[in-house]
Write an enzyme that holds these catalytic residues in place. Structure first.
Site, PDB file in Angstrom:
ATOM      1  N   SER A 186       0.841  -1.188   0.000  1.00  0.00           N
ATOM      2  CA  SER A 186       0.000   0.000   0.000  1.00  0.00           C
ATOM      3  C   SER A 186       0.881   1.245   0.000  1.00  0.00           C
ATOM      4  O   SER A 186       1.672   1.441  -0.928  1.00  0.00           O
ATOM      5  CB  SER A 186      -0.970  -0.050   1.179  1.00  0.00           C
ATOM      6  OG  SER A 186      -2.005   0.898   1.035  1.00  0.00           O
ATOM      7  N   HIS A 237      -7.637  -5.724  -0.103  1.00  0.00           N
ATOM      8  CA  HIS A 237      -6.433  -4.966   0.207  1.00  0.00           C
ATOM      9  C   HIS A 237      -5.886  -5.377   1.573  1.00  0.00           C
ATOM     10  O   HIS A 237      -6.627  -5.422   2.561  1.00  0.00           O
ATOM     11  CB  HIS A 237      -6.778  -3.482   0.202  1.00  0.00           C
ATOM     12  CG  HIS A 237      -5.610  -2.560   0.257  1.00  0.00           C
ATOM     13  ND1 HIS A 237      -4.720  -2.418  -0.789  1.00  0.00           N
ATOM     14  CD2 HIS A 237      -5.181  -1.699   1.223  1.00  0.00           C
ATOM     15  CE1 HIS A 237      -3.816  -1.522  -0.477  1.00  0.00           C
ATOM     16  NE2 HIS A 237      -4.059  -1.074   0.744  1.00  0.00           N
ATOM     17  N   GLU A 262      -9.062  -5.684  -4.311  1.00  0.00           N
ATOM     18  CA  GLU A 262      -8.421  -4.661  -3.491  1.00  0.00           C
ATOM     19  C   GLU A 262      -9.416  -3.762  -2.754  1.00  0.00           C
ATOM     20  O   GLU A 262      -9.333  -3.564  -1.549  1.00  0.00           O
ATOM     21  CB  GLU A 262      -7.525  -3.763  -4.364  1.00  0.00           C
ATOM     22  CG  GLU A 262      -6.296  -4.443  -4.923  1.00  0.00           C
ATOM     23  CD  GLU A 262      -5.147  -4.519  -3.935  1.00  0.00           C
ATOM     24  OE1 GLU A 262      -5.326  -4.128  -2.775  1.00  0.00           O
ATOM     25  OE2 GLU A 262      -4.063  -4.988  -4.341  1.00  0.00           O
TER      26      GLU A 262
END
Length: 529
Positions: free
Chosen positions: A223, A448, A342
């Site tokens: 990320s 995610h 995600e």
């Protein structure tokens, strides 16, 4: 599509991500295990600034909370990191250091935060002859929250037989405010990136005493950490500090230009009570740190907002996406990938915040907030009918493809022109998720950050089932093999003209070549033109 596709509402959702995913994790100050290389006592290691005593377990060691830079406080606030101060005697290194200052909501979890936070943790296998390869892990959290202490790295140290270093760096306004009064032209912003570079220099100078090889360093992150890795691939001050890179779910197109960041920073200072150009720098540095927890949101187009790295600065002169596309990134092997679902995590967190489901009438509004003038085209390519009428799933699919998957696809193509690139998609739709995410009216799937549980002992979710444990072992083996020699193993082909990716699945990983088509990447590329 807007240059910065996260709308302000979406960016606020990002703020909560680590708070749920990592907030359910084990405490930052949990004792773990791993320190040095032989003197007589394996718990003692000499660094350039003093001796540290860590925790020794039968199969690994941990040295935690080691300062790699001076406390960035007082006159050092919004300055490049200064060298750490030496200490007398033996420093206790059995607990991770405090998190860097971040949003006040983090305090609800009882986590200690401090402006004096520039520390790192070193996980090693037991001492042995020779030097091990090193992975330096940069944490995620949208550049506004998170910490190095979340990532228990025992599995990579034991099964993977590599040294792992996890790093704290300045976040939010303290890490990325780009007010023009804080320094010379171009020398403002990106203090958090400078911290990461200081940590890499510390690794180069000290890691041999922990049994690591300073010439075999891989930078890695997820990320915001993955975005940081993108930046280091093109940042002049990072050159020569690593020999390979791992980018996990890093939306690397989300970089802001310095003039826009400076305008937002002036507004931030004014709102903090520091508006006089003659005294603003002194005023900001005199503010209590508690008044600087709020991130600086960089407004770009309409409601689009971002906090984090700034291009056009001395630390990051150019846009990494442009440099990568034109073949000017560091020529090192890269492992890069995204997760199949995600954005469902962000939608899930917004659902939990609002306590009500999205309706069909919300769909055009969501797309407009995120994609602006391209919203109608996105709606055509991601009709609700394709997702069983589910607004969360349709909206998540659009943002997953446009912001994560196809950005990674473009990067992979650019990086593959220069050196070996290995691509993946994490595809376990049943990946363990924290409790709040398992009660939703839609599945979060392979969302995610959920791949992190296959590499690090994060906790806070159901354990991996037998098939997932096999996948975890395979991922640890591949990541550590890549750290050792720049290749993740014989079963993982390089990305080439056939655009081969490994789909990571608990029922058996497999090579796929149609990623760009299933993710509608030609459509998203057309919006960029």
């Amino acid at each position: 599509m807007h240059p910065h596709p996260f709308g302000r509402r979406v960016a606020v959702i990002v703020l909560a991500v680590l708070l749920v995913v990592a907030g359910c994790a084990r405490s930052d100050d949990h004792p773990a295990a791993a320190p040095p290389t032989p003197p007589a006592d394996p718990a003692l290691v000499q660094t350039a600034t003093g001796t540290v005593r860590g925790v020794v377990a039968p199969d690994h060691r941990l040295f935690a909370g080691i300062p790699y830079a001076a406390p960035p406080v007082g006159p050092l606030r919004w300055q490049p990191p200064a060298p750490p101060q030496a200490w007398p005697g033996v420093r206790d290194a059995t607990r991770t250091g405090p998190r860097c200052m971040q949003d006040a909501s983090d305090l609800e979890m009882g986590r200690q935060t401090s402006e004096d936070c520039l520390s790192l943790n070193v996980w090693t296998p037991p001492p042995a002859e020779g030097k091990r390869a090193v992975m330096v892990w940069i944490h995620g959290g949208a550049f506004i929250n998170g910490s190095s202490g979340i990532y228990d790295s025992r599995w990579l140290a034991t099964r993977g037989d590599v040294v792992v270093v996890t790093v704290n760096y300045r976040l939010g306004a303290l890490g990325f405010l780009a007010h023009p009064s804080l320094g010379a032209p171009g020398a403002v912003g990106n203090y958090g990136l400078s911290d990461q570079q200081a940590a890499l220099r510390w690794v180069h100078d000290n890691i041999a005493n922990f049994g690591g090889d300073p010439d075999a360093v891989t930078i890695a992150g997820e990320s915001a950490g993955g975005m940081s890795v993108c930046d280091h691939l093109v940042a002049p001050g990072s050159e020569g500090l690593f020999r390979a890179a791992i980018i996990q779910s890093g939306p690397c197109q989300a970089q802001l230009a310095l003039p826009d960041a400076q305008r937002a920073s002036v507004d931030y200072a004014r709102d903090a009570g520091c508006a006089d150009p003659r005294t603003v720098a002194a005023c900001l540095r005199a503010l209590p740190a508690e008044k600087l927890r709020k991130p600086v949101w960089y407004y770009r187009i309409g409601d689009d907002a971002l906090s984090g790295p700034v291009t056009g600065t001395t630390v990051l002169p150019t846009d990494p996406m442009k440099e990568i596309a034109e073949g000017r990134a560091a020529k090192v092997p890269v492992l890069i990938g995204t997760n199949h679902d995600e954005f469902t995590l962000f939608v899930a967190l917004e659902y939990l915040r609002l306590k009500k489901p999205y309706t069909e009438a919300d769909y055009p509004r969501l797309l407009s907030q995120t994609f602006g003038r391209d919203a109608a085209a996105v709606a055509t390519h991601y009709p609700l009918s394709r997702y069983g009428g589910s607004v969360p799933l349709a909206y998540s699919a659009a943002v997953t493809d446009g912001v994560f998957a196809c950005v990674a696809d473009r990067m992979t193509e650019g990086l593959a022109k220069e050196d070996s690139v290995y691509a993946y998609e994490f595809n376990d739709r049943g990946a363990p998720a924290p409790d709040p995410l398992r009660t939703l009216p839609f599945p979060v799937g392979a969302s995610h950050s959920l791949e992190l549980r296959y590499l690090f002992d994060i906790g806070g979710a159901p354990p991996l089932d037998p098939g997932q444990k096999v996948l975890s072992d395979q991922m640890i083996d591949a990541w550590s093999q890549f750290v050792r020699d720049g290749r993740p193993g014989d079963d993982w082909p390089a990305f080439d003209g056939q655009e081969k990716r490994l789909s990571l699945r608990p029922d058996g990983s497999r090579v796929e070549t149609n990623f760009d088509l299933t993710r509608q990447c030609p459509f998203w590329a057309g919006l960029q033109e």
